[in-house]
Each structure stands twice: as structure tokens, then as C-alpha cells.
Enzyme design. Structure first.
Site, short mmCIF file in Angstrom:
data_model
loop_
_atom_site.label_atom_id
_atom_site.label_comp_id
_atom_site.label_asym_id
_atom_site.label_seq_id
_atom_site.Cartn_x
_atom_site.Cartn_y
_atom_site.Cartn_z
N THR A 1 0.84 -1.20 0.00
CA THR A 1 0.11 0.17 -0.22
C THR A 1 0.82 1.37 -0.03
O THR A 1 0.33 2.21 -0.45
CB THR A 1 -1.18 0.12 1.26
OG1 THR A 1 -0.21 -0.22 2.42
CG2 THR A 1 -1.94 -1.31 1.19
N CYS A 2 2.03 1.01 0.48
CA CYS A 2 2.95 2.51 0.64
C CYS A 2 3.25 2.75 -1.05
O CYS A 2 3.62 3.87 -1.12
CB CYS A 2 4.19 2.04 1.36
SG CYS A 2 5.19 0.84 0.90
N PHE A 3 3.20 1.92 -1.82
CA PHE A 3 3.65 2.10 -3.37
C PHE A 3 2.36 2.04 -4.12
O PHE A 3 2.59 2.19 -5.22
CB PHE A 3 4.71 1.20 -3.73
CG PHE A 3 5.97 1.18 -2.87
CD1 PHE A 3 6.67 2.32 -2.65
CD2 PHE A 3 6.26 0.19 -2.29
CE1 PHE A 3 7.80 2.28 -1.96
CE2 PHE A 3 7.34 -0.17 -1.37
CZ PHE A 3 8.16 1.16 -1.18
#
Length: 1063
Positions: free
Chosen positions: A1030-1032
Site C-alpha cells: 500500500t505504501c507504493f
């Protein structure tokens, strides 16, 4: 001989002679002084004997009793003898020394007037021709001395009050023959005319010497207090004495001026007369003092003279007395309504000018007029509650009905006409169709009509009243709005002015004379907007939407459409200069009502889609003008931002962020190597490490690039990845943890909406922690990172600062915090019985971790019971306490941190629901086409790869709307799409084939596409699930060989919330 005696004897002789001469001179001088001294002594003794004789003579007349408590019943002397003795009394009279004797003289004279024997009656001397002239002068002297005694006597002192009554009795007795017993019967009838003339002569003398100022001072001392010192008899005597010269002169203009100046300006005198002396009040009504005063004050010069003679406070008292007098003299008010309104407006404007002229750094607070420099008069301030009570009659329902009588008659007639028309529909189908087709309402009221004139003048009166009596503003607006009269008829007036509430008329008037709102119709618009704002603010949802009090939802739509266009056109076309718009009463009132209607619609919609958008101009043109810096566009964006679509405002917000970054040198385009902040975060202490390193970070650094290095559980550095995804991961983890209710920084409502916890103090440094949380959330918004943090609507309102508005009502938004309490308070508000039966007090109990704490809503609230009179205040205070006071410190700390990163002016572009969208994304369904157009592929996948085609097909056709939301949450950590579409998702959404490692991946190139084709023959990875970073915003999708497998595995993954840990 001298020669023989020598020169010494000669000198001695001369000295003796000189001494003898000096002795003879001294003797003569002593004799002279002795004669002078004897003359003085003889004179003194003679005067003393004479005074003793006079005193004896006066005592013989006055007959002062030895015991002060004995009843005074003097034996009356013949009137001529009494006259001569009184003449002797004044020969030696001293006001300071003979005060007691003078009072007994007054008693004697009153006793003599109470006899039927003409020879003993004091006034009978006036019938003796030789003495008549001197007697009149003596009578004038007695009466003036009696009047002068009233200057210093204090009504609050019982003894002095007796003296006041004595002097008043004397003055009343000698200014009218009505109580003279000698004139009773047939013998007195021939004398009546002459005696009446005599009384008029005596009254004239009193007026000339200054009786009215003395009576004014006496009335002020007796009435200007929280509890009047005057009783029925004393007040009746003063009023009777004040009216007699007026009546005798047949209400001459000169004496009416004096009466208005000195009597009608006494604080609340009419109010006190209504309770203490109704007879005298009836006498004023009978003699039509109200009408006569209006006739005089209608002359502008007379008004100016009187006001210049009065200090501003007493001019206000004059106004209050006139209002009550008119209210009581209803017939006179009906006949002279126009004059009454004109006089009231002039007096109010004079008071306003007085206050403005008295503005200074050294000011005092006035309970009606507000802050200005004035002489402190405690008695006057003590009497102000009575004055306010009088002024309130000006905006009571009875007065409103009277002032707007012509408009009420018009509305009633029109309503009856419409009801008759609807009850007998036309049989002609063509006419019915044509009637229905003509959607534009006809113009029924024109500005030059009498109905317009008679309606606008009282509106001008009330507008002036609101502006002048600044401390009674809410009371005035309450009186104007809390009845079923004014708002409906003014709304009917506006509707009958033509299409869109006469918008064309208002705009044309301003086009003819820009910046001028002098025309009376603007007063009507101002009063309507001010009153409607006050009224609508106090309505709860039940009253507004279900009971439809005064206005229906259709009315609100029509009202808001008119105001929206009016405010836009006035500013856009420079009809009112933006420099003066903020101080323009009419514009402020119109915009105020518009924003109240808009905010109510934001909370609970009553309008159609795009109702608030302006169609006069394209959004693109408006934004173009805004970017050019056109002042009107900037002003409209600040004051009524809702006139352009929300998406356009979000673009403006993003542009503002970009510009600020460029100015501060925080972008690569502005600076070759923008400054960044590196922080080290331990996986097990994400919040603690973030707080320690970022809480004290300056605002500039907070807005810049923040790079994160994670330390894993083994204490080793984690490898960072491009695309700034590591910071997004840190931000999301931090926000997830700090908003977790188990941390007790935030609580959730019954609808799972977040708001600050009132018991957050159990956390160490909880306020600085709140400030840090505000900064982190603001950083997410600043960077365009969507986070799923659903706030309670009331807290969003506080972030925007709307609760500081005078028109904000805590009660409206209470359901978003505590529906049960809102329901309870609504029950209390509408309770029909005696609310005191519920035994409520102005206090609130809170369960604070098992301990009950009592909070007072007002100082001493535990001892103040809730009654029917104060229950409205109670429900609003309770709502205010729960939503604001209880979490004030926490909210302020959070907002302070939030606004450290985001400019508060930028937030003004959004409503509370829109701010929630800015934080958490749009509620709209996932646009699969938009997402596909802005997706990047890695590891062999490409836009036409069969797995990719299956992915989009499954999302579009097989997944429900909620499942698509779960998919988005699975890959981006938020179930809602970005506000401006996926083109603005940072980092961009990407899909990677999991068979290729990160090191081998070269992106979506020709080689990777060909490689993907060759990989198709591999076996189906049915044992693997899709995963995400989710961070990317990255989906790691196995190269499934069947569509059904992809659908099954993807559905399982998104419902299991699988991430790194499951594959």
C-alpha cells in the site's frame, strides 16, 4: 527766661506739650470708637429685640408644636395678619437656617387653604386691592422657595421624602383652584375666573425661574434606580405639577419643548407611571401628549435642538418613553404611524452619531449602546433594565402588526384570492396549460407603489434599531423573527417583486448607484436576511424539515438561489466595492443568510444537485480570472467558494500547495536538490519515534520532503524503495495508530466517526501529541495522500472555525456526536408542560474513568434550575459544552498543528463534508476506466495482457461496489478514490507480476512485454494469493491461467485484508 533755663528745659517743655497733644488726640479717638461701638451695640440690641419681636410674631403665626410627633393643627389668623407676618418672615429669611420654619410656614398655608372661611384663607388677601400686588409677589416668593427646596432633597431618605411631599402639595395647591374650599358653593363662583388667572400667573413665574429642570432632577433621583424611591402619591404629584402649565398654555410649542426635554427624557418615567400612577398616565393619554410630541419632533430642527440639549443617554430614555406612550395611546399611534417611525429613526440615528463621536481609547460599557466614552452615571445604569423593557415594545408582535398593517392586509387579500382561484380551477384546458407553462412569477409589487413605501419604512426603522442598540441586537432579532407575522409577509413581499425575488430590481438599483444601499428596499432585504438568519439558526432538523416552521424546503431553495445569484452579481460586477463590502449591512446580511442556508444544506440536503453553482459564468473562466489575480474573483473565492464545483476548488487547493512549495524551494523544479528531513523509525515504536523527531519540526521542514528509514524488529536497517512509498507507509501506520480509540486520544460516535477524547489527559503530554497528530494528518492532505480517517461532522466544523460564527448553533450538529443527548435536548426544548418538574439544573455529569464529575454550564449552574423561561438557553449551553468546552484544549491543539501545515485561508474554500472528502477521498464508486488509464505495469504485464484484461473485467462486471472499495483499500490503504481521479494518485497505481523479482523488473518495456508472452506457458500459480504494497499503491498479481482463479483469489485476498504477510 528760656535762656536761663537752657536748651534742655526747652526741649523738655516741647516734648511735654507734644505728649499732651497726642493724649488729647487719643482721647478723642477713643471717644469716637466708643460712640461707634455703642452705636453697633445699640443697633445689634435693637435688631435682636426686633428679631425677637419678629420671631415671636412668626411663632404666633406658625405655632410650631413642642413635640414633633404631635399633629400640626394651627389656629388660623386673619389672612391679612398672616400676610403681614409672612412678610416679616421673609425679611430675615435664610434658606439654610430657616429650613424648618419654612416647612411649617408651608404647612400653615396649606391649612389656611383648607378652610371655608374666606377671612382666614391666605389667598383672600388677593381680593384686597391695596395689597394685591405685594401679595402676588409674596406668593411667588413662597412658591419659588418651596420649589427650590426640591433641588437637594433625596427621595430615598424617609424624612426628606416627607419634606418633598409637603413642597409638592404646596405647589399643587397654589397652581390650581380645584382644591380651594373658599371657591366652593355659590359665593365662590364669581371669584373662580380671577383666581384661575392668578394660578396661571403663579405657574408662569415658576416656569420662568426654572421649575421643569428642578422637577427633572427630582424625578431622576426618585426613579433612576433599580428600585424606584417614588410611590403613587409622590409621582402623581410631580406629573400633575408638570402637566398643569402645558394644559394652561393649551400645549404651546415652547412649553411642549420644555416638557419633552425635561420630563419625557426621565429614564422610564412612562413605565413607572403605568405601575405607580395609572391615573396620571391616563391623563397624558387623554391630553394626547404622544401625538403632540410627535407633531413637534417631526420638525427636524426641533429634534436637533432637543437632542443637542440632551446627553445621549437621556435621548435614549426619551425614545423609550415615546415608544411606550405610543404603545399605550394606540389610537394616536395608528393615526400617526408615519410620524412615529420618522421620529424614532431620527432619534436612533442621533444616538448612533453620538456614540460614534464619543469613541475613544478610554471607553465605558453601556448596556444598550455598547462601548463609548461617557460620563459614568450609576443611577442611570441602574434604571436601564426599565428602559430596555420599554424599548422591547418596539419589536413586540403588536407593534410589528401595526407598523406593517398595510402589508399584512395585502398578504391576507392575496392569499384569499389564491385560495379562491385554486378552489375553482379553469375549465379551459388551453388556459390551464398556458398558466402552468408560465413558470416566471408576475411582478405584483413595484417599488413606487404605496405598499412598497409603507413596508420599507418600518424596515428602515428596524435596521437602524439593530445598528444603534448594539447590545440588544439578539433581543431585537428574536422579537422580529419569533412570531408568525414578519418573516412570512416579508418573504411574500420579496417573492412578489418578480422572478427570483426581484433580483433584477435589486441589481438595477445598484447599477444606477454603485456602493449605495440608501434605497429603502435594501433595508427590507437587510431586515429579512438578519431576521431569517437568526430564526433559521435556532431551528432544529425536526422544526426545519418536518414541521416546516414558517418556511418550506421549497422556500429555502428559492431563497438560496436568489441570494446566491445576488451576492455573486453584486461582487462580480463591482456593484459594491470589495473594500466596503465587509462593512455594508445589506451585503453582510445577505451573505450571512446565504452561508447559513448552505451549511444547513451541507449537513442535511434539501436542494437538487449543482444547486449552489453559478451558471452566469463558466468555472474555467472564473478560475482563469482567479489566476490572473482579479480582486472580485479572489473575494468571491474567500466568501462564497461554493459557487464553483468542488473538483475545481480541489484543483485550486493543489495548485496553492504546488506554488507554496515552489516559493519555499521545496520542489526539484525550484531547487536542484530540495532540502529534506531524514527520520529513523523503529517498527515497534512508529508513533513514539515519529513524535520525537517530528513534533518540534518547523513548519517549513514539515511541508518539505521527509525521508524515512525503517529499523526492523532485529534492529537492522530496512532497504528503502523509490517513489517515496516508505514515507507514505510511515504516515499511514502513524495515522492508523494515533486514531485508534484504544489509545484514548480519540473516541468514536455511534456512527464510528472520530472526535477528540475528553479523557485524553491520561496520556503524558497529550496536548502536544494532539498537535503532532494534527500536523501528520495535515501533511497527508498537503501531499495529496488519501487516508481513511472519518471525523464526526461537528469536529470538522471546528477545524474550519465555523463554530466561532455568531450564527452557528451547537444544537444543530449535536446529533453527529451524541444522538441520544440530541434527542433528549430536543424533547426538553419542545416540552409543553412545566420543565421544572424534570428537576434539571445548569450542570452536566460526566463519567470520567469510573468517577462522576459535575461540570457547571454557567457559574453556579448546579444551583440554577431549568425553567420554561431559560430552557432554550439550557439546551444550547449543554450542546455547546459537549461539543466544544469539554474537548476545547484537545481540539485547539489538534487544529493548531493542522494549520501549521495547511494555510487556514485554503480551508475556507470547503464545507465540513468537503473537508472530509479532502482527507479521505470521494464517496463515488470506483471508476475502473479511470484507474486503468492511469495504471503502470511491471514484470511483463501490459495493458493488453490477458491477466490484466481479466483483472479489469472482474472488477467491472463481477465485483460489487463495496468489493471494488475493498480492492482499492487493499492496494492503496483507502477505500475511496482520489478527489481528482487516479491521475493524481501518488505514487501511481501499478501492477507487478510476482514471478519477477524487484531487482529484475525493468518496467513496462518492449522487452518485458515479450518476456510476459513467453512466461504464459508456465504452470498456473493456483496456490498463491495476490498481495499488495500500500505504501507504493502496488498490486502484486500472480500470472493466473484462468479468469475464475483470478476472481476467486482476488476476492479472497481483499476480504482477508492480506498484505505482505500472506501470499
Amino acid at each position: 527766661m528760656f535762656n536761663k533755663l537752657g536748651s534742655s528745659s526747652k526741649n523738655q517743655f516741647l516734648e511735654q506739650t507734644k505728649a499732651a497733644r497726642a493724649e488729647r488726640a487719643q482721647g478723642k479717638e477713643r471717644e469716637k470708637y466708643a460712640i461707634t461701638l455703642q452705636a453697633h451695640i445699640r443697633g445689634f440690641l435693637t435688631r435682636r429685640r426686633f428679631q425677637k419681636g419678629l420671631k415671636a410674631s412668626i411663632n404666633e403665626l406658625l405655632q410650631i408644636p413642642e413635640n414633633p410627633d404631635d399633629e400640626y393643627k394651627p389656629k388660623l389668623l386673619p389672612s391679612l395678619e398672616a400676610y403681614k407676618k409672612i412678610k416679616q418672615f421673609f425679611f430675615t429669611f435664610s434658606p439654610e437656617n430657616d429650613k424648618k420654619n419654612f416647612e411649617f410656614l408651608c404647612r400653615y398655608l396649606l391649612a389656611s387653604m383648607d378652610t371655608e372661611q374666606i377671612k382666614l384663607c391666605y389667598v383672600s388677601v388677593a381680593l384686597m386691592k391695596p395689597y394685591v400686588v405685594e401679595w402676588i409677589q409674596q406668593a411667588k416668593n413662597v412658591m419659588w422657595q418651596s420649589c427650590s427646596c426640591l433641588r437637594t432633597l433625596r427621595p430615598e431618605n424617609h424624612t426628606e421624602m416627607q419634606s418633598i411631599m409637603l413642597h409638592l402639595r404646596l405647589l399643587i395647591t397654589f397652581t390650581s383652584t380645584s382644591t380651594w374650599k373658599i371657591l366652593k358653593g355659590k359665593t365662590g363662583e364669581p371669584l373662580a375666573s380671577m383666581m384661575n388667572q392668578l394660578c396661571n400667573n403663579l405657574m408662569g413665574n415658576l416656569n420662568t425661574k426654572g421649575m421643569y429642570p428642578i422637577l427633572q432632577g427630582l424625578l431622576n433621583r426618585g426613579l433612576a434606580a433599580s428600585k424606584p424611591a417614588f410611590k403613587h402619591a409622590s409621582l402623581s404629584a410631580v406629573i400633575t405639577l408638570a402637566l398643569r402649565p402645558l394644559i394652561a398654555s393649551n400645549f404651546s410649542e415652547n412649553l411642549m419643548n420644555v416638557f419633552i426635554l425635561h420630563i419625557l427624557s426621565v429614564p422610564a418615567i412612562v413605565c413607572h407611571m403605568s405601575t405607580l400612577s395609572p391615573v396620571c398616565l391616563n391623563q397624558m393619554v387623554t391630553h394626547r401628549i404622544f401625538k403632540r410630541s410627535l407633531d413637534l419632533l417631526t420638525n427636524e430642527q426641533s429634534t436637533r435642538i432637543i437632542f443637542n440639549s440632551l446627553e445621549g443617554n437621556y435621548a435614549l430614555c426619551l425614545l423609550a418613553n415615546l415608544v411606550q406612550l405610543g404603545y399605550l395611546e394606540l389610537e394616536g399611534l395608528v393615526e400617526n404611524t408615519l410620524s412615529f417611525m420618522t421620529v424614532v429613526i431620527r432619534l436612533l440615528e442621533s444616538c448612533k452619531v453620538y456614540v460614534l463621536n464619543k469613541k475613544s481609547n478610554l471607553t465605558h460599557w453601556h448596556p444598550v449602546l455598547g462601548w463609548f466614552s461617557q460620563n459614568t452615571d450609576q443611577c442611570l445604569h441602574a434604571a436601564m433594565p426599565y428602559v430596555v423593557k420599554q424599548l422591547q415594545l418596539l419589536w413586540c408582535e403588536k407593534m410589528i402588526r401595526l407598523l406593517f398593517l398595510e402589508l399584512i392586509t395585502y398578504v391576507e387579500a392575496d392569499t384569499e384570492k389564491q385560495s379562491n382561484k385554486s378552489s375553482t380551477p379553469s375549465k379551459n384546458i388551453v388556459l390551464r396549460v398556458l398558466d402552468k407553462a408560465s413558470s416566471k412569477p408576475p411582478v405584483k409589487i413595484k417599488l413606487e407603489s404605496s405598499i412598497a413605501t409603507s413596508t420599507c419604512l418600518p424596515c428602515a426603522l428596524y435596521q437602524t434599531t439593530i445598528n444603534t442598540l448594539s447590545q440588544l441586537r439578539l433581543d431585537i432579532l428574536g422579537g422580529l423573527s419569533y412570531n408568525d407575522v414578519l418573516l412570512p409577509i416579508l418573504w411574500k413581499f420579496l417573492c412578489d417583486m418578480g422572478p427570483n425575488c426581484g433580483l433584477k430590481t435589486f441589481v438595477e438599483l445598484l447599477s444606477q448607484t454603485p456602493n449605495s444601499t440608501i434605497h429603502p428596499v435594501f433595508s427590507l432585504l437587510t431586515v429579512f436576511c438578519e431576521s431569517a438568519s437568526h430564526y433559521i439558526t435556532t431551528l432544529d432538523d425536526i422544526e426545519m424539515y418536518e414541521q416546516k416552521k414558517i418556511f418550506s424546503p421549497t422556500d429555502y431553495m428559492k431563497m438560496s438561489e436568489f441570494l446566491n445569484l445576488f451576492v455573486f452579481r453584486v461582487i462580480w460586477h463591482n456593484l459594491i466595492d470589495i473594500q466596503t463590502a465587509s462593512t455594508n449591512d445589506m451585503f453582510g446580511a445577505a451573505r450571512g443568510l446565504l452561508m447559513i442556508l448552505y451549511e444547513r444544506d451541507c449537513r442535511k440536503s434539501y436542494t437538487e444537485k449543482d444547486h449552489w453553482l453559478i451558471r452566469d459564468i463558466k468555472p474555467s473562466l472564473f478560475i482563469s480570472e482567479l489566476e490572473k489575480g482579479r480582486k472580485t474573483a479572489v473575494y468571491l473565492m474567500q466568501k462564497v467558494p461554493h459557487i464553483i464545483p468542488f473538483s475545481e476548488r480541489v484543483k485550486i487547493f493543489r495548485r496553492n500547495v504546488t506554488k507554496e512549495k515552489e516559493v519555499m524551494g521545496l520542489t526539484e523544479s525550484a531547487c536542484a536538490s530540495p532540502q529534506s528531513t531524514l527520520i529513523t523509525i523503529n517498527r515497534g515504536r512508529v508513533v513514539e519515534d515519529g513524535y520525537r523527531q517530528l513534533a518540534q519540526l518547523p513548519a517549513r521542514s514539515m511541508k518539505g520532503v521527509i525521508r524515512v528509514k525503517f529499523i526492523n524488529e532485529q534492529g537492522l536497517d530496512e532497504a528503502g524503495i523509490d517513489q517515496d512509498g516508505v514515507f507514505k507507509e510511515f504516515l499511514e501506520e502513524t495515522i492508523t495508530k494515533v486514531f485508534d480509540p484504544s489509545l484514548n486520544l480519540f473516541k468514536v460516535t455511534s456512527e464510528q466517526k472520530l472526535y477528540p477524547s475528553s479523557t485524553s489527559h491520561i496520556q503524558e503530554n497529550h496536548l502536544t501529541l494532539f498537535e503532532f497528530v494534527g500536523k501528520m494528518l495535515a501533511k497527508a492532505v498537503y501531499e495529496g495522500i488519501v487516508v481513511e480517517v472519518p471525523f464526526a461532522p461537528f469536529f470538522l466544523t471546528q477545524i474550519l472555525g465555523h463554530q466561532q460564527s455568531a450564527t452557528y448553533s451547537s444544537l444543530d450538529e449535536l446529533p453527529s456526536l451524541d444522538p441520544e443527548l440530541a434527542k433528549s435536548l430536543c424533547y426538553t426544548k419542545h416540552y409543553d408542560g412545566d420543565i421544572s418538574d424534570l428537576e434539571l439544573t445548569f450542570s452536566c455529569d460526566e463519567d470520567c474513568m469510573g468517577r462522576i464529575e459535575t461540570h457547571e454550564l454557567v457559574p453556579g449552574g448546579k444551583a440554577i434550575s431549568v425553567t420554561n423561561e431559560n430552557k432554550i438557553r439550557y439546551v444550547h449551553l449543554m450542546a455547546h459544552f459537549r461539543m466544544y468546552r469539554q474537548i476545547k484544549e484537545q481540539s485547539m491543539a489538534f487544529i493548531r498543528g493542522f494549520k501549521t501545515v495547511i494555510n487556514s485561508d485554503w480551508l475556507k474554500m470547503f464545507s465540513a463534508p468537503e473537508l472530509q472528502k479532502l482527507i479521505s477521498g470521494d464517496n463515488a464508486d470506483l471508476d475502473i476506466g479511470d484507474l486503468r488509464r492511469h495504471t503502470q505495469y511491471y514484470g511483463g504485464y501490459h495493458n493488453n495482457h490477458k491477466v490484466i484484461n481479466w483483472l479489469w473485467d472482474v472488477l467491472d462486471k463481477d465485483f460489487s461496489s463495496s468489493e471494488r472499495g475493498l480492492f482499492l483499500k487493499f492496494v492503496t490503504s483507502c477505500s475511496k478514490p482520489p478527489l481528482l481521479g487516479f491521475a493524481h494518485l501518488e505514487p501511481p497505481f501499478s501492477v507487478r507480476c510476482v514471478e519477477v523479482s524487484d531487482d529484475q523488473d525493468t518496467g513496462d518495456t518492449v522487452g518485458s512485454v515479450l518476456k510476459g508472452f513467453f512466461n504464459i506457458k508456465k504452470r498456473d500459480p493456483v496456490g498463491r494469493l495476490p498481495t499488495s504494497s500500500t505504501c507504493f499503491n502496488l498490486l502484486k498479481l500472480p500470472n493466473y491461467q484462468k479468469r475464475s482463479t483470478l476472481k476467486e483469489k482476488l476476492r479472497y485476498a481483499i476480504n482477508s485484508n492480506t498484505g505482505f504477510e500472506l501470499s
